[in-house]
Design a protein around this motif. Structure first.
Motif, PDB file in Angstrom:
ATOM      1  N   PHE A  10       0.680  -0.854   0.032  1.00  0.00           N
ATOM      2  CA  PHE A  10       0.134  -0.051   0.025  1.00  0.00           C
ATOM      3  C   PHE A  10       0.841   1.179   0.021  1.00  0.00           C
ATOM      4  O   PHE A  10       1.903   0.961   0.199  1.00  0.00           O
ATOM      5  CB  PHE A  10      -0.923   0.032   1.178  1.00  0.00           C
ATOM      6  CG  PHE A  10      -1.781  -0.943   1.234  1.00  0.00           C
ATOM      7  CD1 PHE A  10      -3.237  -0.767   0.663  1.00  0.00           C
ATOM      8  CD2 PHE A  10      -1.789  -2.150   2.061  1.00  0.00           C
ATOM      9  CE1 PHE A  10      -4.058  -1.773   0.964  1.00  0.00           C
ATOM     10  CE2 PHE A  10      -2.809  -2.955   2.271  1.00  0.00           C
ATOM     11  CZ  PHE A  10      -3.959  -2.998   1.605  1.00  0.00           C
ATOM     12  N   VAL A  11       0.080   2.376  -0.368  1.00  0.00           N
ATOM     13  CA  VAL A  11       1.071   3.716  -0.068  1.00  0.00           C
ATOM     14  C   VAL A  11      -0.217   4.579   0.584  1.00  0.00           C
ATOM     15  O   VAL A  11      -1.431   4.388   0.442  1.00  0.00           O
ATOM     16  CB  VAL A  11       1.327   4.342  -1.446  1.00  0.00           C
ATOM     17  CG1 VAL A  11       2.438   3.503  -1.863  1.00  0.00           C
ATOM     18  CG2 VAL A  11       0.189   4.357  -2.320  1.00  0.00           C
ATOM     19  N   ASN A  12       0.424   5.442   1.297  1.00  0.00           N
ATOM     20  CA  ASN A  12      -0.600   6.348   2.157  1.00  0.00           C
ATOM     21  C   ASN A  12      -0.727   7.609   1.099  1.00  0.00           C
ATOM     22  O   ASN A  12      -0.215   8.006   0.417  1.00  0.00           O
ATOM     23  CB  ASN A  12       0.380   6.789   3.508  1.00  0.00           C
ATOM     24  CG  ASN A  12       0.312   5.954   4.589  1.00  0.00           C
ATOM     25  OD1 ASN A  12      -0.514   5.029   4.622  1.00  0.00           O
ATOM     26  ND2 ASN A  12       1.227   6.275   5.391  1.00  0.00           N
ATOM     27  N   GLY A  19     -13.937  18.212   6.171  1.00  0.00           N
ATOM     28  CA  GLY A  19     -12.834  19.379   6.419  1.00  0.00           C
ATOM     29  C   GLY A  19     -11.523  19.150   7.319  1.00  0.00           C
ATOM     30  O   GLY A  19     -10.823  20.123   7.407  1.00  0.00           O
ATOM     31  N   LYS A  20     -11.484  17.812   7.369  1.00  0.00           N
ATOM     32  CA  LYS A  20     -10.427  17.328   8.111  1.00  0.00           C
ATOM     33  C   LYS A  20      -9.517  16.724   7.415  1.00  0.00           C
ATOM     34  O   LYS A  20      -9.900  15.549   6.710  1.00  0.00           O
ATOM     35  CB  LYS A  20     -10.941  16.475   9.696  1.00  0.00           C
ATOM     36  CG  LYS A  20     -11.521  17.298  10.460  1.00  0.00           C
ATOM     37  CD  LYS A  20     -11.779  16.861  11.609  1.00  0.00           C
ATOM     38  CE  LYS A  20     -12.551  17.569  12.741  1.00  0.00           C
ATOM     39  NZ  LYS A  20     -12.754  16.935  13.793  1.00  0.00           N
ATOM     40  N   SER A  21      -8.308  16.685   7.568  1.00  0.00           N
ATOM     41  CA  SER A  21      -7.307  15.778   6.919  1.00  0.00           C
ATOM     42  C   SER A  21      -7.139  14.376   7.439  1.00  0.00           C
ATOM     43  O   SER A  21      -6.960  14.314   8.651  1.00  0.00           O
ATOM     44  CB  SER A  21      -5.971  16.402   6.710  1.00  0.00           C
ATOM     45  OG  SER A  21      -4.968  15.554   6.355  1.00  0.00           O
ATOM     46  N   LYS A  22      -7.412  13.374   6.721  1.00  0.00           N
ATOM     47  CA  LYS A  22      -7.365  11.933   7.226  1.00  0.00           C
ATOM     48  C   LYS A  22      -6.377  11.194   6.205  1.00  0.00           C
ATOM     49  O   LYS A  22      -6.303  11.517   5.142  1.00  0.00           O
ATOM     50  CB  LYS A  22      -8.606  11.096   6.983  1.00  0.00           C
ATOM     51  CG  LYS A  22      -9.436  12.109   7.822  1.00  0.00           C
ATOM     52  CD  LYS A  22      -9.661  11.578   9.405  1.00  0.00           C
ATOM     53  CE  LYS A  22     -10.772  12.432  10.020  1.00  0.00           C
ATOM     54  NZ  LYS A  22     -10.715  12.225  11.636  1.00  0.00           N
ATOM     55  N   MET A  23      -5.849   9.970   6.778  1.00  0.00           N
ATOM     56  CA  MET A  23      -4.800   9.345   6.045  1.00  0.00           C
ATOM     57  C   MET A  23      -5.481   7.702   5.583  1.00  0.00           C
ATOM     58  O   MET A  23      -6.070   7.345   6.498  1.00  0.00           O
ATOM     59  CB  MET A  23      -3.549   9.218   6.761  1.00  0.00           C
ATOM     60  CG  MET A  23      -2.344   8.628   5.897  1.00  0.00           C
ATOM     61  SD  MET A  23      -1.717   9.656   4.646  1.00  0.00           S
ATOM     62  CE  MET A  23      -0.935  10.797   5.757  1.00  0.00           C
ATOM     63  N   ILE A  24      -5.373   7.573   4.358  1.00  0.00           N
ATOM     64  CA  ILE A  24      -6.017   6.271   4.197  1.00  0.00           C
ATOM     65  C   ILE A  24      -4.862   5.682   3.560  1.00  0.00           C
ATOM     66  O   ILE A  24      -3.849   6.221   2.984  1.00  0.00           O
ATOM     67  CB  ILE A  24      -7.109   6.120   3.389  1.00  0.00           C
ATOM     68  CG1 ILE A  24      -7.098   6.844   1.849  1.00  0.00           C
ATOM     69  CG2 ILE A  24      -8.353   6.969   4.176  1.00  0.00           C
ATOM     70  CD1 ILE A  24      -8.177   6.834   0.956  1.00  0.00           C
ATOM     71  N   GLN A  25      -4.874   4.329   2.906  1.00  0.00           N
ATOM     72  CA  GLN A  25      -4.081   3.388   2.208  1.00  0.00           C
ATOM     73  C   GLN A  25      -4.756   3.188   0.910  1.00  0.00           C
ATOM     74  O   GLN A  25      -5.799   2.751   0.890  1.00  0.00           O
ATOM     75  CB  GLN A  25      -3.692   2.023   2.847  1.00  0.00           C
ATOM     76  CG  GLN A  25      -2.822   2.513   4.103  1.00  0.00           C
ATOM     77  CD  GLN A  25      -2.010   1.284   4.692  1.00  0.00           C
ATOM     78  OE1 GLN A  25      -0.841   0.847   4.847  1.00  0.00           O
ATOM     79  NE2 GLN A  25      -3.028   0.082   4.903  1.00  0.00           N
ATOM     80  N   GLU A  26      -3.951   3.317  -0.017  1.00  0.00           N
ATOM     81  CA  GLU A  26      -4.300   2.640  -1.697  1.00  0.00           C
ATOM     82  C   GLU A  26      -3.289   1.854  -2.188  1.00  0.00           C
ATOM     83  O   GLU A  26      -2.133   1.788  -1.421  1.00  0.00           O
ATOM     84  CB  GLU A  26      -4.686   3.988  -2.317  1.00  0.00           C
ATOM     85  CG  GLU A  26      -3.611   4.638  -2.746  1.00  0.00           C
ATOM     86  CD  GLU A  26      -4.069   5.974  -3.487  1.00  0.00           C
ATOM     87  OE1 GLU A  26      -3.245   6.400  -4.356  1.00  0.00           O
ATOM     88  OE2 GLU A  26      -5.179   6.247  -3.543  1.00  0.00           O
ATOM     89  N   PRO A  27      -3.595   0.919  -2.985  1.00  0.00           N
ATOM     90  CA  PRO A  27      -2.858  -0.007  -3.424  1.00  0.00           C
ATOM     91  C   PRO A  27      -1.704   0.547  -4.056  1.00  0.00           C
ATOM     92  O   PRO A  27      -1.665   1.708  -4.895  1.00  0.00           O
ATOM     93  CB  PRO A  27      -3.574  -0.800  -4.361  1.00  0.00           C
ATOM     94  CG  PRO A  27      -4.933  -0.686  -4.294  1.00  0.00           C
ATOM     95  CD  PRO A  27      -5.220   0.785  -3.516  1.00  0.00           C
ATOM     96  N   ASN A  28      -0.291   0.163  -3.736  1.00  0.00           N
ATOM     97  CA  ASN A  28       0.838   0.679  -4.525  1.00  0.00           C
ATOM     98  C   ASN A  28       0.844   0.063  -5.857  1.00  0.00           C
ATOM     99  O   ASN A  28       1.122  -0.900  -6.173  1.00  0.00           O
ATOM    100  CB  ASN A  28       1.949   0.175  -3.589  1.00  0.00           C
ATOM    101  CG  ASN A  28       3.501   0.697  -4.086  1.00  0.00           C
ATOM    102  OD1 ASN A  28       3.540   1.122  -5.392  1.00  0.00           O
ATOM    103  ND2 ASN A  28       4.432   0.498  -3.124  1.00  0.00           N
TER     104      ASN A  28
END
Length: 193
Positions: A10-12, A19-28
């Motif tokens: 994955f990559v972040n 309105g808030k910044s969140k971090m998810i993972q998506e396939p690399n």
């Protein structure tokens, strides 16, 4: 949401939710194909683990390269990783629920939580690949269970605490030591009895 460095495969990615910044993972795009292939080959059941590892190494799989830091964590003194896949590493990767989109870590109190993003493989492929070692029982986003050594097809003979063949086993005491007898009737070597 993701709280640390990306899991291998994955990559972040930063998104905005309310309105808030969140971090998810998506396939690399470079590495995800190896992990998808691992699960597909293991779920198909046509190859054993050693053959799958050989095929992935032939495809070009190498472990993720990471920086090696000094004791003060100020300077990079080298690199680690970049090695071929081993059977033990393969078996360790296959058991990780994050590849099915389920987070189960210390900060969730080891309770399974559906991630805000999709995994690399579907839950049924994950379950077939793990062959009962780790089984995700997914009914809804709030009703998820992770079962270990799950083999519903096996007929498990339950032992009874109150065996009707020995109804007084706790009541009758040994005349020598005054302890209760243990009720059993072993079949012996001949298996008759």
């Amino acid at each position: 949401y993701k709280v640390r460095a990306a899991t291998d495969g994955f990559v972040n990615k930063r998104i905005f939710v309310s309105g808030k910044s969140k971090m998810i993972q998506e396939p690399n795009p470079d590495r995800a194909r190896y992990f998808v292939e691992m699960f597909k080959l293991r779920a198909s059941g046509t190859m054993n683990d050693e053959e799958i590892v050989e095929k992935l190494n032939a495809m070009g799989y190498r472990s993720k390269v990471k920086n090696k830091w000094d004791k003060k964590h100020e300077n990079i003194i080298g690199k680690r990783g970049g090695g071929k896949l081993t059977v033990k590493d393969f078996q360790r990767i296959i058991k990780r629920t994050i590849y099915a989109g389920i987070i189960c870590e210390k900060w969730t109190s080891y309770l399974p939580v559906k991630a805000q993003y999709d995994g690399l493989v579907k839950i049924d492929v994950f379950n077939r690949a793990n062959r009962g070692k780790v089984f995700i029982d997914y009914k809804s986003d709030t009703d998820i269970q992770i079962l270990y050594n799950h083999h519903p097809e096996k007929n498990v003979k339950r032992r009874m605490k109150d065996n009707p063949l020995f109804p007084y086993k706790w009541a009758v005491l040994c005349p020598e030591c005054k302890k209760p007898f243990l009720g059993s009737s072993p079949s012996g070597k001949s298996r008759k009895g």
